[in-house]
Design an enzyme around this catalytic site. Structure first.
Site, PDB file in Angstrom:
ATOM      1  CD  GLU A  42      87.156 -13.104  12.565  1.00 45.01           C
ATOM      2  OE1 GLU A  42      87.783 -13.304  13.615  1.00 45.01           O
ATOM      3  OE2 GLU A  42      85.946 -13.416  12.442  1.00 45.01           O
ATOM      4  CE  LYS A  90      86.491 -16.597  11.335  1.00 44.92           C
ATOM      5  NZ  LYS A  90      86.963 -16.614  12.755  1.00 44.92           N
ATOM      6  N   GLY A 143      90.266 -18.758  14.257  1.00 47.77           N
ATOM      7  CA  GLY A 143      89.425 -19.651  15.033  1.00 47.77           C
ATOM      8  C   GLY A 143      88.033 -19.737  14.433  1.00 47.77           C
ATOM      9  CG  ASP A 150      82.275 -18.055  17.162  1.00 47.40           C
ATOM     10  OD1 ASP A 150      82.931 -17.930  18.212  1.00 47.40           O
ATOM     11  OD2 ASP A 150      82.162 -17.134  16.326  1.00 47.40           O
ATOM     12  N   GLY A 207      90.346 -13.463  18.187  1.00 46.64           N
ATOM     13  CA  GLY A 207      89.709 -14.301  19.192  1.00 46.64           C
ATOM     14  C   GLY A 207      90.736 -14.965  20.080  1.00 46.64           C
ATOM     15  CB  SER A 208      90.338 -16.832  23.251  1.00 48.25           C
ATOM     16  OG  SER A 208      89.457 -17.851  22.788  1.00 48.25           O
TER      17      SER A 208
END
Length: 262
Positions: free
Chosen positions: A111, A102, A90, A92, A34-35
């Site tokens: 993950e 996530k 990360g 969400d 992810g970012s």
């Protein structure tokens, strides 16, 4: 340059920068997707190149693996590593008990496998991801392509008996075609609004035929690191029951920023 970064990117950067302080020489590190996780991978790569940090990274997606190799991190498989010292990823959404949603990036299966094979899971994020109750962000579940519409119907029927506000689900698309995960599966996004009992829902979802895994990470995360655009960093440790605040400086001369803005 740092001046060209958005406030959200600055927040992600300082959270990532703080998280890599947990990584030591010789560690086997799970690399999230992810970012926000991409910032962390770049920070680790800088430490490998400039500080001589020696680690082995286990990526949670093909795109993370590609980025890790690009920045100089040695990449190995989870089977080679067998067990990890730490995973940094990360999220969400997260709640006060550090339970997570996530899977927005489509890598929830790898993950979750990598996170649960680690001594510690550290989540890097920004304050916008904190919620009182999980569920505002659509909950992803990975399903096999065979009979996915039947699986979708079974999930929606099961949700009638769960403590959730909504029961709609949608097949995640990639343009005109269903999104395909690294394992060749599809993703259903469940629009639940609010999840009353995340632990129960996670257990029940995984009993539905066709469901491979869900994006609820319950009792897996140990530490959440929140980044802010002004450089403030808040570290919450669920096991120690501590909250620490710090402030990181980011300069326009920072090599990492130069790399990102080129």
């Amino acid at each position: 340059m740092s001046g060209e970064l958005s406030p959200i990117d600055k927040a992600k950067f300082v959270a990532a920068k703080r998280a890599v302080d947990f990584v030591e020489d010789g560690m086997r590190v799970g690399l999230g997707t992810g970012s926000t996780a991409a910032w962390m991978v770049r920070c680790l790569g800088e430490m490998v190149r400039e500080d001589g940090l020696k680690i082995k990274g286990v990526p949670t997606s093909t795109r993370t693996a590609d980025l890790a190799r690009e920045v100089g991190i040695e990449v190995i498989s989870l089977d080679e590593a067998k067990w990890l010292d730490v995973t940094i990823d990360g999220a969400d959404e997260f709640d006060g008990d550090l339970n997570l949603i996530k899977g927005g990036g489509g890598a929830l299966l790898q993950e979750k496998i990598v996170a649960t094979a680690s001594d510690q899971m550290i989540v890097i994020t920004d304050a916008s991801k904190e919620v009182e109750h999980l569920g505002a962000f659509p909950l992803p579940i990975e399903v096999i392509p065979f009979g996915w519409q039947t699986t979708k119907s079974l999930v929606e029927e099961m949700l009638i008996s769960m403590d959730v506000m909504g029961r709609d689900s949608t097949l995640r698309m990639n343009g005109d075609h269903p999104y395909v995960t690294d394992e060749g599966n599809h993703i259903l996004d469940l629009h639940l609004g609010r999840i009353g009992n995340a632990r129960q829902l996670s257990l029940v979802l995984n009993q539905v035929p066709g469901v491979v895994e869900n994006g609820l990470f319950v009792d897996i995360c140990d530490v959440v690191i929140l980044g802010f655009a002004d450089g403030k960093v808040e570290t919450r440790d669920i096991n120690e029951g501590t909250v620490e605040e710090d402030r990181l400086d980011f300069l326009e001369s920072d090599n990492l920023f130069k790399d990102m803005m080129d």
